[in-house]
Design a protein around this motif. Structure first.
Motif, PDB file in Angstrom:
ATOM      1  N   HIS A   1      75.499 -38.988 -52.159  1.00 31.41           N
ATOM      2  CA  HIS A   1      76.778 -39.203 -51.473  1.00 31.41           C
ATOM      3  C   HIS A   1      77.188 -37.881 -50.834  1.00 31.41           C
ATOM      4  CE1 HIS A   1      80.522 -41.217 -50.577  1.00 31.41           C
ATOM      5  NE2 HIS A   1      81.224 -40.259 -51.180  1.00 31.41           N
ATOM      6  N   VAL A   2      76.884 -37.705 -49.561  1.00 35.04           N
ATOM      7  CA  VAL A   2      77.136 -36.437 -48.879  1.00 35.04           C
ATOM      8  C   VAL A   2      77.860 -36.665 -47.571  1.00 35.04           C
ATOM      9  CG1 VAL A   2      75.113 -35.317 -49.899  1.00 35.04           C
ATOM     10  CG2 VAL A   2      74.907 -36.490 -47.710  1.00 35.04           C
ATOM     11  N   LYS A   3      78.475 -35.616 -47.117  1.00 37.82           N
ATOM     12  CA  LYS A   3      79.194 -35.672 -45.857  1.00 37.82           C
ATOM     13  C   LYS A   3      78.243 -35.348 -44.717  1.00 37.82           C
ATOM     14  CE  LYS A   3      83.800 -34.460 -44.200  1.00 37.82           C
ATOM     15  NZ  LYS A   3      84.995 -33.604 -44.457  1.00 37.82           N
ATOM     16  N   LEU A   4      78.183 -36.226 -43.746  1.00 34.20           N
ATOM     17  CA  LEU A   4      77.338 -36.039 -42.567  1.00 34.20           C
ATOM     18  C   LEU A   4      78.248 -35.917 -41.355  1.00 34.20           C
ATOM     19  CD1 LEU A   4      74.651 -38.748 -43.405  1.00 34.20           C
ATOM     20  CD2 LEU A   4      74.484 -36.275 -43.776  1.00 34.20           C
ATOM     21  N   GLY A   5      78.573 -34.689 -41.013  1.00 33.54           N
ATOM     22  CA  GLY A   5      79.562 -34.490 -39.964  1.00 33.54           C
ATOM     23  C   GLY A   5      80.940 -34.828 -40.502  1.00 33.54           C
TER      24      GLY A   5
ATOM     25  N   THR B   1      73.419 -20.733 -48.853  1.00 38.79           N
ATOM     26  CA  THR B   1      73.201 -21.832 -49.785  1.00 38.79           C
ATOM     27  C   THR B   1      74.529 -22.407 -50.266  1.00 38.79           C
ATOM     28  OG1 THR B   1      71.119 -20.842 -50.520  1.00 38.79           O
ATOM     29  CG2 THR B   1      72.100 -22.485 -51.956  1.00 38.79           C
ATOM     30  N   VAL B   2      75.466 -21.541 -50.638  1.00 41.87           N
ATOM     31  CA  VAL B   2      76.774 -22.005 -51.107  1.00 41.87           C
ATOM     32  C   VAL B   2      77.534 -22.669 -49.962  1.00 41.87           C
ATOM     33  CG1 VAL B   2      78.904 -21.327 -52.278  1.00 41.87           C
ATOM     34  CG2 VAL B   2      76.771 -20.098 -52.762  1.00 41.87           C
ATOM     35  N   ALA B   3      77.416 -22.113 -48.776  1.00 46.17           N
ATOM     36  CA  ALA B   3      78.100 -22.703 -47.623  1.00 46.17           C
ATOM     37  C   ALA B   3      77.600 -24.113 -47.348  1.00 46.17           C
ATOM     38  CB  ALA B   3      77.894 -21.817 -46.396  1.00 46.17           C
ATOM     39  N   TYR B   4      76.327 -24.376 -47.618  1.00 45.63           N
ATOM     40  CA  TYR B   4      75.783 -25.718 -47.385  1.00 45.63           C
ATOM     41  C   TYR B   4      76.373 -26.722 -48.371  1.00 45.63           C
ATOM     42  CZ  TYR B   4      72.294 -29.352 -46.425  1.00 45.63           C
ATOM     43  OH  TYR B   4      71.660 -30.532 -46.081  1.00 45.63           O
ATOM     44  N   ALA B   5      76.623 -26.303 -49.611  1.00 47.71           N
ATOM     45  CA  ALA B   5      77.269 -27.195 -50.576  1.00 47.71           C
ATOM     46  C   ALA B   5      78.645 -27.611 -50.069  1.00 47.71           C
ATOM     47  CB  ALA B   5      77.382 -26.497 -51.933  1.00 47.71           C
ATOM     48  N   VAL B   6      79.359 -26.672 -49.472  1.00 46.18           N
ATOM     49  CA  VAL B   6      80.665 -26.988 -48.890  1.00 46.18           C
ATOM     50  C   VAL B   6      80.497 -27.928 -47.702  1.00 46.18           C
ATOM     51  CG1 VAL B   6      82.708 -26.018 -47.771  1.00 46.18           C
ATOM     52  CG2 VAL B   6      81.622 -24.791 -49.681  1.00 46.18           C
ATOM     53  N   GLU B   7      79.491 -27.672 -46.876  1.00 53.82           N
ATOM     54  CA  GLU B   7      79.219 -28.531 -45.720  1.00 53.82           C
ATOM     55  C   GLU B   7      78.932 -29.965 -46.143  1.00 53.82           C
ATOM     56  OE1 GLU B   7      75.551 -29.011 -42.545  1.00 53.82           O
ATOM     57  OE2 GLU B   7      76.179 -26.976 -43.083  1.00 53.82           O
ATOM     58  N   LEU B   8      78.276 -30.148 -47.300  1.00 58.29           N
ATOM     59  CA  LEU B   8      77.956 -31.485 -47.789  1.00 58.29           C
ATOM     60  C   LEU B   8      79.170 -32.199 -48.373  1.00 58.29           C
ATOM     61  CD1 LEU B   8      74.490 -30.831 -49.489  1.00 58.29           C
ATOM     62  CD2 LEU B   8      74.929 -31.957 -47.296  1.00 58.29           C
ATOM     63  N   GLY B   9      80.297 -31.491 -48.442  1.00 60.27           N
ATOM     64  CA  GLY B   9      81.548 -32.129 -48.855  1.00 60.27           C
ATOM     65  C   GLY B   9      82.004 -31.810 -50.256  1.00 60.27           C
ATOM     66  N   TYR B  10      81.485 -30.756 -50.865  1.00 57.03           N
ATOM     67  CA  TYR B  10      81.811 -30.466 -52.264  1.00 57.03           C
ATOM     68  C   TYR B  10      82.533 -29.124 -52.398  1.00 57.03           C
ATOM     69  CZ  TYR B  10      78.927 -34.450 -53.456  1.00 57.03           C
ATOM     70  OH  TYR B  10      78.431 -35.733 -53.557  1.00 57.03           O
ATOM     71  N   ASP B  11      83.482 -29.079 -53.335  1.00 60.29           N
ATOM     72  CA  ASP B  11      84.203 -27.846 -53.623  1.00 60.29           C
ATOM     73  C   ASP B  11      83.330 -26.917 -54.453  1.00 60.29           C
ATOM     74  OD1 ASP B  11      86.461 -28.783 -52.314  1.00 60.29           O
ATOM     75  OD2 ASP B  11      87.268 -29.722 -54.146  1.00 60.29           O
TER      76      ASP B  11
END
Length: 738
Positions: free
Chosen positions: A478-482, A514-524
């Motif tokens: 369950h990830v954010k795509l855009g 790497t951490v920035a990508y976790a945020v991009e996927l929609g997670y705190d």
């Protein structure tokens, strides 16, 4: 008898009288002829005619007789004492060798250089000395004694020194011996007599008469030293061994008592700490602002690693000069291995110091050059330190550091079993990202100075550093795509946070991308602590641009352009290396320069009598920066994962294996076009796209699904990484560890 007459005619033609060089140019211009027109008529290169007019070279049969005939007729039309019309001197003249313009790149990049190997840290090498050549006027020239086709004799593109009179003969020369005569093969087909009888006098000649070198790449930088490449015959002539003994190879140098080293000492020349090895630097201490230094390259001592330079060491001198000259023109004059050159290119583009503005007394001083890494090394953070680093000297001897203690940012090595549906497809197709690690460096903000330790920081994606954070809660199903959320089958995806693709189980150290990508996927994210670098910048942008341009220009010479359709691109890539094997070697060397340069940012000790907990030589370099290496690899891996996710969300296809920048998919057809989504010729936004630009992909290889399943069964390895073998399908026991 006719054969004797032919021989006499040929002998006479070989000595056809010619006017002096200046008169040749006068006669051509008097008739309104351009260099190009004369070159076309005589079926030679433009630079060849220019060399005749400058007195650098003399024409040889069969061109000599034709050239003499032309000049004789022009002399009858335009006697030396006749007035010259104004328009006769108005023929436009352009440089003999024109630099290849930087190709335009249509879109940003992503990154890699070879599908199988992770970025390694090369063996330690002394790279501290950076003196520049001292050119002098005067030169001795000789007709080319071995005439090669222009395609093989001339470098592609311009040597960087082509517009600088100090370096008019290019950045380097390959020295060979023919019939007792020492010859220097320069770029552009120029061959010169070398009077030097010893290595010491060869160095003197190079600096006084060679006119070799390369202008600096940055305003505050230094000109590149001339490079002399010695063939096997030249080694014998100058008293050097053709090959090194086993002991000398292990030491990487000749013993201090060798006669050639003694000759250099008597002539007051010095060697760097590396000694007299495959890449020897011979210099005298600077006199004021002037430095005297020549670098030697000895291919028969394995100076040109066959993994990156293929069979370059076996090429004839003129062809080797062309190959190395092309690399020098587009990257820089080699400073050692491709890894050393990759690192040196960073420094050449961002010199550590510059001249200050004049003080009250009108004097300038050396000061820090903004945007550089400076002239002094900085300590890494403890989590960035590799095992054995002095910062870890207090750890127990056999302590295994956990993810919460050490930053591990490496390229992917992940694979999974095929699903039932994938087993029914006939093909496994590998795609490979072009120049992946170079593109991962493009636009990346990295630290320039020392780290600052922060407790409970708020994550800032614009701040480079290492972050201790728990990312185990990130759920790839369950990830954010855009702007929208998407559902994926996480069991078929590698985790973006670990090289092996395993989901993290708790806090671990990660680089900023790497951490920035976790945020991009929609997670705190909530970091526990961090080592951040407030002094930062896009240090690698110029490095990326130069290597990108070198790669694209050379690929264009091989018939692979940036604006091709997917089908045309695949067709152009088919057999491109055979179109010009020498240029294909340049492509490989450029890729190795990228990968080796990044790896050398965390160079490990090898030999040197080193013991864990002790410093090693590379730590004294300001370019020993494991944090920058980690950031580049992190971003490269994230770029790959982002494309994989976009592809899966669009068409439900997942990779079965990923190795560094190579991904393998099960496909109904053998071509990448059989599974990559294109609509009306346009690729999926943010997904994989075929093309030559860095960050785009090419076809790596195709094998059958039966092959893949058979290999895994044979070695009883259901998770064997098939991306490692997709190119040609060859798997050995050594590969699998059996």
């Amino acid at each position: 008898m006719s054969e004797l007459f032919d021989a006499v005619d040929a002998l006479i033609a070989s000595r056809s009288p010619l006017p002096p060089p200046a008169e040749r140019k006068r006669l051509r211009q008097a008739h309104g002829l351009t260099l190009d027109e004369v070159a076309a008529a005589l079926q030679v290169r433009r630079a060849t005619v220019s060399g005749w007019e400058a007195g650098k070279t003399e024409p040889r049969p069969p061109e000599r007789d034709a050239y003499a005939r032309m000049l004789k007729q022009l002399a009858q039309l335009y006697p030396a004492n006749a007035p010259v019309r104004p328009e006769d001197t108005a023929v436009p003249e352009t440089p003999d060798v024109v630099a290849v313009p930087a190709p335009s790149v249509a879109e940003p990049a992503q990154a890699r250089t070879g599908p199988a190997a992770p970025i390694q840290e090369p063996a330690s090498e002394d790279t501290a000395l950076r003196p520049a050549a001292v050119p002098h006027p005067g030169a001795t020239t000789r007709p080319t004694s071995r005439r090669s086709p222009a395609r093989n004799a001339a470098p592609v593109g311009s040597p960087a020194g082509a517009t600088d009179a100090r370096f008019e003969n290019g950045p380097l020369a390959v020295v060979d011996v023919e019939d007792g005569q020492v010859l220097a093969y320069c770029v552009g087909g120029l061959v010169r007599d070398v009077p030097a009888k010893s290595i010491a006098s060869l160095v003197e000649w190079t600096l006084s008469e060679g006119r070799l070198g390369q202008p600096k790449l940055s305003g505050p930088g230094k000109d590149a030293d001339p490079l002399i490449v010695l063939t096997e015959v030249a080694c014998e002539y100058y008293g050097l061994p053709v090959t090194l003994t086993q002991q000398e190879r292990l030491a990487g140098r000749l013993p201090e008592g060798h006669k050639v080293i003694k000759q250099l000492v008597r002539a007051e020349w010095k060697l760097t700490k590396r000694g007299f090895g495959p890449w020897a630097r011979i210099y005298r201490p600077a006199q004021g602002s002037e430095r005297s230094c020549v670098q030697l390259c000895i291919p028969s001592w394995d100076a040109l690693d066959t993994r990156h330079w293929a069979d370059a060491a076996q090429l004839p001198p003129a062809e080797l000069a062309r190959l190395l000259g092309t690399y020098a023109a587009r990257v820089m004059t080699p400073r050692g291995s491709t890894a050393v050159t990759g690192l040196e290119l960073m420094t050449a583009l961002h010199p550590p110091t510059r001249a200050s503005e004049p003080d009250a007394m009108g004097k300038r001083h050396s000061e820090h050059n903004p945007g550089s890494l400076g002239k002094d090394p900085v300590d890494c953070a403890p989590c960035e330190a590799p095992d054995g680093h002095p910062l870890l000297a207090d750890l127990p001897r056999f302590h295994q550091r956990t993810p919460a203690e050490v930053l591990v940012e490496e390229a992917y090595d992940w694979a999974r079993p095929l699903t039932d549906a994938e087993c029914l497809r006939p093909h496994l197709v590998g795609i490979d990202v072009n120049m992946a690690f170079a593109a991962g460096a493009n636009g990346l903000t990295v630290g320039l100075g020392a780290p600052t330790h922060v407790k409970n920081p708020v994550f800032d994606p614009k701040l480079p550093g290492a972050w201790l954070v728990d990312l185990s809660h990130v759920d790839l199903s369950h990830v954010k795509l855009g702007k929208e959320w998407g559902e994926l089958d996480s069991s078929l995806l590698p985790s973006p946070f670990t090289p092996k693709g395993e989901r993290p189980t708790g806090p671990a150290w990660y680089a900023t991308p790497t951490v920035a990508y976790a945020v991009e996927l929609g997670y705190d994210v909530a970091p526990i602590e961090a080592y951040v670098r407030y002094d930062n910048g896009r240090y690698l942008d110029g490095w990326y641009n130069r290597l990108r341009d070198a790669y694209l220009a050379t690929m264009a010479d091989l018939g692979v352009g940036v604006d091709m359709s997917p089908a045309d691109f695949l067709a152009a890539m088919d057999g491109y290396r055979q179109r010009d094997p020498q240029l294909a070697i340049v492509v490989s060397a450029v890729k190795a320069t990228v990968k080796g340069g990044i790896g050398k940012l965390r160079e490990r000790p090898r030999g040197e009598g080193w013991k864990p907990g002790q410093p090693w030589r590379a730590l004294a370099r300001p370019t020993w920066r494991p944090d920058i290496r980690a950031a580049v690899i992190s971003r490269t891996r994230i770029n790959m994962h982002r494309k994989i996710v976009k592809h899966a969300a669009f068409n439900g296809q997942y990779p079965v294996a990923v190795l560094s920048d190579c991904a393998v998919y099960a496909s109904d057809g053998p071509s990448p076009l059989d599974f990559l989504p294109y609509r009306d010729g346009k690729p999926l936004p943010g997904g994989f796209k075929l093309g030559v630009n860095p960050g785009l992909v090419k076809w790596e290889g195709t094998q059958s699904v039966l092959w893949g399943e058979g290999v895994r069964e044979q070695f009883n390895a259901p998770d064997l990484n098939l991306a490692r073998y997709i190119k040609d399908g060859t798997v050995t026991d050594q590969d699998t560890g059996e």
